[in-house]
Design a protein around this motif. Structure first.
Motif, short mmCIF file in Angstrom:
data_model
loop_
_atom_site.label_atom_id
_atom_site.label_comp_id
_atom_site.label_asym_id
_atom_site.label_seq_id
_atom_site.Cartn_x
_atom_site.Cartn_y
_atom_site.Cartn_z
N VAL A 129 -15.88 0.87 -6.39
CA VAL A 129 -14.87 0.76 -5.34
C VAL A 129 -15.32 -0.16 -4.20
O VAL A 129 -14.63 -0.29 -3.20
CB VAL A 129 -14.52 2.14 -4.77
N ILE A 130 -16.46 -0.80 -4.34
CA ILE A 130 -16.93 -1.72 -3.31
C ILE A 130 -16.18 -3.04 -3.44
O ILE A 130 -16.14 -3.66 -4.51
CB ILE A 130 -18.45 -1.95 -3.44
N ILE A 131 -15.57 -3.51 -2.36
CA ILE A 131 -14.81 -4.76 -2.33
C ILE A 131 -15.68 -5.82 -1.67
O ILE A 131 -16.02 -5.71 -0.49
CB ILE A 131 -13.49 -4.60 -1.55
N ASN A 132 -16.04 -6.84 -2.42
CA ASN A 132 -16.90 -7.89 -1.88
C ASN A 132 -16.19 -8.69 -0.80
O ASN A 132 -14.98 -8.96 -0.89
CB ASN A 132 -17.35 -8.83 -3.00
N SER A 133 -16.92 -9.09 0.22
CA SER A 133 -16.37 -9.91 1.29
C SER A 133 -15.89 -11.25 0.72
O SER A 133 -16.41 -11.74 -0.28
CB SER A 133 -17.42 -10.15 2.37
N SER A 134 -14.88 -11.85 1.38
CA SER A 134 -14.29 -13.07 0.82
C SER A 134 -13.78 -13.99 1.91
O SER A 134 -13.50 -13.56 3.04
CB SER A 134 -13.13 -12.72 -0.13
N TYR A 135 -13.64 -15.26 1.55
CA TYR A 135 -12.98 -16.27 2.39
C TYR A 135 -11.76 -16.79 1.65
O TYR A 135 -11.83 -17.06 0.44
CB TYR A 135 -13.93 -17.43 2.71
N ALA A 157 1.05 -14.81 2.38
CA ALA A 157 1.56 -13.54 1.87
C ALA A 157 0.83 -13.16 0.58
O ALA A 157 0.47 -11.99 0.38
CB ALA A 157 3.06 -13.64 1.62
N GLU A 158 0.60 -14.13 -0.30
CA GLU A 158 -0.11 -13.86 -1.55
C GLU A 158 -1.55 -13.41 -1.29
O GLU A 158 -2.08 -12.55 -1.99
CB GLU A 158 -0.10 -15.11 -2.43
N THR A 159 -2.17 -14.00 -0.28
CA THR A 159 -3.54 -13.62 0.06
C THR A 159 -3.61 -12.16 0.51
O THR A 159 -4.46 -11.39 0.05
CB THR A 159 -4.08 -14.53 1.18
N PHE A 160 -2.70 -11.76 1.39
CA PHE A 160 -2.69 -10.38 1.87
C PHE A 160 -2.35 -9.41 0.75
O PHE A 160 -2.95 -8.33 0.65
CB PHE A 160 -1.71 -10.24 3.03
N SER A 215 -6.57 -5.46 -4.43
CA SER A 215 -7.99 -5.19 -4.67
C SER A 215 -8.38 -3.80 -4.19
O SER A 215 -9.27 -3.17 -4.76
CB SER A 215 -8.87 -6.24 -3.99
N LEU A 216 -7.71 -3.29 -3.16
CA LEU A 216 -7.98 -1.92 -2.70
C LEU A 216 -7.36 -0.90 -3.65
O LEU A 216 -7.89 0.21 -3.80
CB LEU A 216 -7.40 -1.72 -1.29
N ARG A 217 -6.24 -1.26 -4.27
CA ARG A 217 -5.59 -0.32 -5.19
C ARG A 217 -6.31 -0.25 -6.53
O ARG A 217 -6.37 0.79 -7.17
CB ARG A 217 -4.15 -0.75 -5.44
N LYS A 218 -6.86 -1.38 -6.96
CA LYS A 218 -7.57 -1.44 -8.24
C LYS A 218 -8.99 -1.94 -7.99
O LYS A 218 -9.33 -3.07 -8.29
CB LYS A 218 -6.85 -2.38 -9.21
N ARG A 274 0.83 -1.20 0.00
CA ARG A 274 0.00 0.00 0.00
C ARG A 274 0.87 1.26 0.00
O ARG A 274 0.55 2.24 -0.66
CB ARG A 274 -0.94 0.00 1.20
N ALA A 275 1.98 1.22 0.73
CA ALA A 275 2.88 2.38 0.77
C ALA A 275 3.50 2.61 -0.61
O ALA A 275 3.64 3.76 -1.04
CB ALA A 275 3.97 2.16 1.81
N ALA A 276 3.85 1.55 -1.30
CA ALA A 276 4.43 1.68 -2.63
C ALA A 276 3.41 2.26 -3.61
O ALA A 276 3.76 3.03 -4.50
CB ALA A 276 4.92 0.33 -3.13
N ALA A 277 2.15 1.90 -3.44
CA ALA A 277 1.11 2.41 -4.33
C ALA A 277 0.87 3.90 -4.11
O ALA A 277 0.57 4.64 -5.05
CB ALA A 277 -0.19 1.64 -4.11
N VAL A 278 1.04 4.35 -2.86
CA VAL A 278 0.80 5.75 -2.53
C VAL A 278 2.01 6.61 -2.85
O VAL A 278 1.88 7.73 -3.33
CB VAL A 278 0.42 5.90 -1.04
N GLY A 279 3.22 6.09 -2.60
CA GLY A 279 4.42 6.88 -2.79
C GLY A 279 4.78 7.60 -1.51
O GLY A 279 4.41 7.18 -0.42
N SER A 280 5.51 8.69 -1.63
CA SER A 280 5.96 9.43 -0.45
C SER A 280 5.84 10.92 -0.67
O SER A 280 5.58 11.38 -1.77
CB SER A 280 7.43 9.08 -0.15
N GLY A 281 6.03 11.66 0.41
CA GLY A 281 6.01 13.12 0.30
C GLY A 281 4.66 13.71 0.65
O GLY A 281 3.64 13.03 0.75
N ALA A 282 4.65 15.02 0.81
CA ALA A 282 3.42 15.73 1.21
C ALA A 282 2.34 15.60 0.17
O ALA A 282 1.15 15.64 0.48
CB ALA A 282 3.75 17.20 1.46
N SER A 283 2.73 15.45 -1.09
CA SER A 283 1.73 15.35 -2.16
C SER A 283 1.14 13.96 -2.28
O SER A 283 0.28 13.72 -3.11
CB SER A 283 2.37 15.75 -3.49
N ALA A 284 1.64 13.02 -1.47
CA ALA A 284 1.16 11.65 -1.58
C ALA A 284 0.96 11.05 -0.19
O ALA A 284 1.41 9.96 0.09
CB ALA A 284 2.13 10.80 -2.39
#
Length: 313
Positions: free
Chosen positions: A272-278, A288-291, A297-300, A111-121
């Motif tokens: 942007v609705i993420i369906n619940s899952s098992y 790790a792959e699951t997380f 799914s939150l990024r896309k 998630r941090a990589a998707a957002v980037g860094s700095g005040a603008s991100a």
């Protein structure tokens, strides 16, 4: 080019790319500095005159609810090796619980990589972490500022010990969600356990109804970790008899029903609705792959989170 989806074409329009305005082969601009008067500086040091795509992404309050009962001290599964945090995690929890910490760290890093860094991100997602055995410990609540290493450091001192109480864990998650409710963020709960525990439908229904009453249906993701092959065969046999053998599965069923029946929220587009899952993760790599799949799914959000159920493999 800016990676914002608004620049991509579709069936009715041509692409409208946004290019870096700086000279070719320029030195990277400092993304941590002051935001430019027009546009933004990307995390790799380019200047674009369009809107930062991070700002337009939907925001979430992600509540992690992780089992730390005595069974999580089993050393049959261990932290993911060869990551920046592997040594630190193994020093504290070289076991199943450590594998969970690895996956949490991977989620936060993605998630941090998707957002980037700095005040603008700046990160717009909020994180909460609840650890449970027979008792509940809210370790992190509604955090906006900590980086992945700081989040991990807050959890490292805890060890796997004690019994298991799903009811207390869900009740605590509902309280954290309600206490930190924001119309700007959709609630997402990621619930992980390596076992089963009786929990009444009413407990999950109360959680889901509270979320709907506040304005958005909760997206609930149950992750089962580390079942051995014999248990998997037993569960598969019961499943074929249509027996509701898994409390984790039942919790997801309740959440899905609440999501499908919830009234529409004008502040939350359907895309942007993420369906619940098992999901069933039998080893550290699958966990790790699951997380990472949930993080993606939150990024896309236009895609849906696939149900990662490996019981039949």
């Amino acid at each position: 080019m800016c990676s914002g989806r608004e620049h991509a074409g579709d069936a009715g329009t041509l692409p409208q790319p946004s290019y870096c305005t700086l000279a070719m082969f320029h030195q990277p601009s400092d993304a941590r500095g002051a935001a430019p008067a027009i546009g933004y500086i990307s995390k790799d040091g380019h200047h674009f005159t369009c809107q930062n795509p991070v700002v337009t992404q939907h925001a979430y309050h992600v509540i992690f609810v992780a089992d730390r009962s005595s069974s999580m001290s089993s050393k049959d599964k261990k932290p993911l090796p060869n990551t920046p945090a592997s040594g630190r995690i193994s020093a504290y929890s070289d076991n199943r619980f450590g594998a969970v910490l690895s996956s949490l760290y991977g989620f936060w890093s993605a998630r941090a990589a998707a957002v980037g860094s700095g005040a603008s991100a700046a990160r717009r997602d909020a994180y909460s972490v609840i650890l449970f055995n027979s008792r509940v410990v809210p370790v992190i609540e509604n955090d906006f500022t900590s980086d992945p290493d700081q989040l991990l450091d807050a959890i490292l001192p805890y060890e796997a010990v004690g019994g298991t109480d799903f009811t207390a864990a869900i009740t605590s998650a509902a309280s954290v969600m309600k206490r930190n409710w924001s119309t700007e963020r959709s609630p997402v709960i990621i619930f992980l356990s390596d076992g089963e525990c009786q929990i009444a439908d009413q407990t999950m229904q109360d959680l889901c109804r509270t979320s709907v009453r506040l304005g958005k249906a909760v997206s609930f993701h149950a992750v089962s970790f580390g079942r051995d092959s014999q248990n998997a065969l037993n569960y598969l046999f019961l499943d074929r008899l249509n027996v509701s053998w898994s409390s984790l599965r039942r919790m997801v069923e309740v959440a899905r029903e609440a999501q499908s029946n919830a009234p529409g929220d004008p502040l939350t587009p359907a895309a942007v609705i993420i369906n619940s899952s098992y999901s069933n993760a039998e080893d550290t790599v699958q966990l790790a792959e699951t997380f990472l799949g949930i993080a993606e799914s939150l990024r896309k959000p236009r895609g849906s989170l696939m149900q990662l159920d490996n019981r039949r493999t």
